[in-house]
Design a protein around this motif. Structure first.
Motif, PDB file in Angstrom:
ATOM      1  N   ALA A 150      33.659  24.806  50.578  1.00 57.30           N
ATOM      2  CA  ALA A 150      32.810  25.025  50.588  1.00 57.30           C
ATOM      3  C   ALA A 150      31.650  24.167  50.714  1.00 57.30           C
ATOM      4  O   ALA A 150      30.728  24.632  50.442  1.00 57.30           O
ATOM      5  N   ILE A 208      28.506  21.212  50.527  1.00 55.17           N
ATOM      6  CA  ILE A 208      27.558  20.644  51.680  1.00 55.17           C
ATOM      7  C   ILE A 208      28.996  20.133  52.378  1.00 55.17           C
ATOM      8  O   ILE A 208      29.135  19.663  53.865  1.00 55.17           O
ATOM      9  N   PHE A 229      38.713  27.515  52.085  1.00 57.58           N
ATOM     10  CA  PHE A 229      39.088  28.458  51.469  1.00 57.58           C
ATOM     11  C   PHE A 229      38.048  28.060  49.861  1.00 57.58           C
ATOM     12  O   PHE A 229      38.193  27.165  49.576  1.00 57.58           O
ATOM     13  N   ALA A 257      36.078  29.369  46.509  1.00 57.33           N
ATOM     14  CA  ALA A 257      36.540  29.950  45.268  1.00 57.33           C
ATOM     15  C   ALA A 257      35.706  30.655  44.666  1.00 57.33           C
ATOM     16  O   ALA A 257      35.249  32.179  44.474  1.00 57.33           O
ATOM     17  N   LYS A 294      26.357  23.843  44.989  1.00 58.16           N
ATOM     18  CA  LYS A 294      26.008  23.129  44.568  1.00 58.16           C
ATOM     19  C   LYS A 294      24.318  23.408  45.539  1.00 58.16           C
ATOM     20  O   LYS A 294      22.876  23.145  44.429  1.00 58.16           O
ATOM     21  N   GLY A 337      19.784  24.183  43.407  1.00 58.19           N
ATOM     22  CA  GLY A 337      20.032  22.497  42.758  1.00 58.19           C
ATOM     23  C   GLY A 337      19.565  21.423  43.679  1.00 58.19           C
ATOM     24  O   GLY A 337      18.457  21.403  42.952  1.00 58.19           O
ATOM     25  N   SER A 364      16.797  19.303  45.430  1.00 56.99           N
ATOM     26  CA  SER A 364      15.461  19.519  46.209  1.00 56.99           C
ATOM     27  C   SER A 364      14.618  18.695  46.624  1.00 56.99           C
ATOM     28  O   SER A 364      14.309  19.289  47.490  1.00 56.99           O
ATOM     29  N   LEU A 365      15.785  17.605  46.447  1.00 56.72           N
ATOM     30  CA  LEU A 365      15.013  16.586  47.794  1.00 56.72           C
ATOM     31  C   LEU A 365      15.706  16.397  48.757  1.00 56.72           C
ATOM     32  O   LEU A 365      16.802  15.881  48.013  1.00 56.72           O
ATOM     33  N   MET A 387      37.007  19.382  46.631  1.00 55.59           N
ATOM     34  CA  MET A 387      36.378  20.218  45.195  1.00 55.59           C
ATOM     35  C   MET A 387      36.370  18.535  44.328  1.00 55.59           C
ATOM     36  O   MET A 387      37.259  17.559  44.961  1.00 55.59           O
ATOM     37  N   ILE A 407      17.882  22.963  33.779  1.00 58.08           N
ATOM     38  CA  ILE A 407      17.016  23.566  34.574  1.00 58.08           C
ATOM     39  C   ILE A 407      16.384  24.798  34.199  1.00 58.08           C
ATOM     40  O   ILE A 407      17.318  26.333  34.166  1.00 58.08           O
ATOM     41  N   SER A 440      32.675  24.085  39.673  1.00 57.03           N
ATOM     42  CA  SER A 440      33.827  23.234  39.147  1.00 57.03           C
ATOM     43  C   SER A 440      33.557  21.791  39.328  1.00 57.03           C
ATOM     44  O   SER A 440      34.687  20.553  39.635  1.00 57.03           O
ATOM     45  N   SER A 441      32.485  21.198  38.778  1.00 60.44           N
ATOM     46  CA  SER A 441      32.188  19.296  38.634  1.00 60.44           C
ATOM     47  C   SER A 441      32.433  19.139  37.091  1.00 60.44           C
ATOM     48  O   SER A 441      32.169  19.605  36.203  1.00 60.44           O
ATOM     49  N   TYR A 449      26.487  13.856  40.105  1.00 54.52           N
ATOM     50  CA  TYR A 449      26.829  12.979  41.662  1.00 54.52           C
ATOM     51  C   TYR A 449      28.517  12.426  41.345  1.00 54.52           C
ATOM     52  O   TYR A 449      28.736  10.848  41.386  1.00 54.52           O
ATOM     53  N   GLY A 454      24.080  13.107  46.219  1.00 54.24           N
ATOM     54  CA  GLY A 454      23.770  13.347  46.520  1.00 54.24           C
ATOM     55  C   GLY A 454      24.247  13.635  48.405  1.00 54.24           C
ATOM     56  O   GLY A 454      25.422  13.941  48.942  1.00 54.24           O
TER      57      GLY A 454
END
Ligand code: FAD
Length: 492
Positions: A9, A11, A30, A32, A39, A53, A55-56, A278, A308, A427-428, A434, A470
């Motif tokens: 889920a 974006i 589904f 996780a 993000k 995550g 901000s722009l 994913m 961050i 899971s990136s 990106y 992005g």
């Protein structure tokens, strides 16, 4: 009726679920995590709220379109403002520049503050607009993996302009030709970081990005970035999408080269189509591990990651805006560290995002919520604990020198996000922000397609597939994916 399962889920997964529900699919998502957004989530610590995550926010119409498709007035469900100043830039020698949304005002500002002729800015932004208009129809709004994309008239027009579009030069070289002041070159080189790339390597074509920020605009959702997630999540629920949280998909079930469902907690869930949101590298390692691996695509260099510090600051700095950049004294050395030495540079460019400037309830009275970020290499198993300790000291020293302050005693609360946690929470692969980097002219062609070429009924969306990472591109990936689903015959 037809059914779809969306894995993740994020974006793009949210947008995919909305688009498929509108097409008449019964959609199950589904996820996780225990929450939607991936993000694009938020955290709260003792009266401070932070967008976790992104901000722009650019191209808000990509969000609005989803409400319009559902027959709703976007303004009633998701509201945002256009920023009068896209970013406030600071250098250690005391120079400051405000990137006004009004291009003529910005051009005058750099002429007065940096000695860069105003006309250079106007020309540069015209060139950005030209690249955007030439390439967006081809690279952003269509699948690159179907022959007809390459033979339509937009594509034919683009081929004639490839040289002019900067595909054979780098962003840095193009900017050094357009501007005479090193600070202006640096300011425009920063746009490479908007997709986690290196301005000294990425093609000048990426000078498309300032067009988004200046000619179209930088925006801020009135309820914070996280409202993009929340409002789309609500819309999906209203359209009948069913969300299953804390539900990590273990496998995409494939029979006779057809995706027929997913396995979650050992249980099979069957469906007509499967949409994976994913990250592709980790998807092929886990939920598609039995399938043919597209090695060339999966082995492409990844984008940079981020470190961050979410800081609650018990003071208001009136000179700071929503987006602030405190520039490194040596940008080339900083990018060499990020992309080649795979370490953190000792004088990093510090980005401070402060939503309480526009949304005062994000921090207690008399305080500010600082999302303090630097670009760092993606995770290659470095000794992050010691690198983060060192970077924290360097970031604080940099802020103190540039803003002439002593920030450490003002930090009331702190939380940290870094490449390892970015990877474990969403899971990136390598904690890259990106997906693949865009550090060579082939990058656009080496992202995974929005469908599987050998498994029927399997589709892809999100920052690690075409057209890239992005928020706006992730939303477009869901759109391109849905168009491909619609072209297939009804599965039943
Ligand atoms: P993700 O957000 O990566 O979500 C994927 C989802 O899938 C996650 O929720 C995950 O839990 C779930 N998932 C993974 N595996 C499974 C599984 N097996 N089963 C079930 N669920 C699973 N973009 C901008 O436009 N502007 C910015 O300013 C910006 N800044 C950024 C700053 C940071 C610190 C970060 C981290 C990113 C930033 N980005 C920015 C990039 C942007 O956040 C991403 O490109 C975008 O949010 C990615 O969305 P996605 O749909 O690909 O999925």
């Amino acid at each position: 009726s037809k059914s779809a399962i969306v894995i993740g889920a994020g974006i793009a997964g949210l947008a995919a679920s909305i688009r498929l529900a509108i097409k008449g699919y019964q959609v199950n998502v589904f996820e996780a995590n225990a929450f939607p957004g991936g993000k694009l989530s938020e955290i709260e610590i003792k009266g401070y709220r932070f967008d976790a995550g992104p901000s722009l926010f650019t191209l808000p119409e990509q969000v609005e379109e989803l409400f319009q498709l559902a027959g709703k007035d976007p303004k009633e469900h998701f509201d945002y403002i256009k920023l009068p100043v896209a970013c406030h830039y600071f250098w250690e020698d005391g120079a400051q520049v405000k990137a006004y949304a009004d291009i003529n005002r910005f051009a005058d500002e750099v002429e007065t503050k940096l000695g860069e002729p105003a006309d250079h800015v106007r020309k540069s932004l015209k060139r950005s607009a030209f690249i955007y208009e030439s390439l967006a129809p081809l690279f952003m709004h269509r699948s690159l993996h179907q022959l007809k994309t390459w033979t339509n008239k937009d594509a034919l027009k683009s081929y004639l302009k490839l040289g002019k579009l900067g595909i054979f030069s780098t962003m840095y070289k193009a900017n050094a030709r357009q501007f005479k002041q090193a600070k202006m070159v640096q300011l425009f080189n920063r746009y490479a970081t908007y997709n986690g790339s290196n301005p000294y390597e990425t093609p000048a074509t990426l000078n498309i990005i300032p067009h988004l920020e200046f000619n179209i605009g930088a925006f801020f959702p009135k309820k914070g970035m996280h409202d993009i997630t929340l409002s789309l999540y609500k819309l999906a629920l209203e359209l009948g999408v069913i969300f299953k949280f804390n539900s990590k998909v273990e496998e995409i079930i494939v029979a006779n080269q057809k995706a027929i469902g997913v396995k979650v907690k050992g249980q099979d869930h069957l469906t007509d189509i499967v949409v994976n949101n994913m990250d592709m590298v980790n998807a092929y390692k886990t939920i598609l591990k039995e399938e043919k691996q597209p090695k060339l695509l999966l082995n492409q260099p990844k984008s940079s990651s981020a470190l961050i510090f979410y800081w609650g600051i018990k003071k208001v700095f009136p000179e700071l805006d929503l987006h602030n950049i405190l520039f490194s004294e040596d940008y080339k050395a900083e990018f060499d560290h990020i992309f080649h030495k795979k370490r953190i540079y000792e004088d990093p460019t510090v980005y401070i995002n402060i939503t309480s400037v526009y949304k005062p309830d994000d921090a207690p009275e008399g305080c500010m919520n600082w999302f303090t970020m630097i670009n760092v290499p993606n995770n290659q198993g470095q000794n992050w604990d010691s690198m983060i300790n060192e970077a924290r000291k360097n970031i604080i020293a940099k802020i103190n020198r540039t803003l002439n302050t002593d920030i450490e005693p003002l930090i009331e609360v702190e939380d940290i996000l870094e490449p390892r946690t970015i990877e474990s929470r969403t899971s990136s692969a390598n904690g890259a922000l990106y997906g693949n980097s865009s550090n060579n002219m082939y990058a656009a062609f080496l992202r995974h397609a929005n469908y599987s070429s050998n498994i029927k009924n399997l589709y892809f969306c999100g920052g690690s597939v075409h057209p890239g990472g992005g928020i706006p591109l992730c939303l477009l990936s869901a759109k391109i994916m849905t168009e491909m689903v619609s072209k297939e015959k009804d599965p039943k």
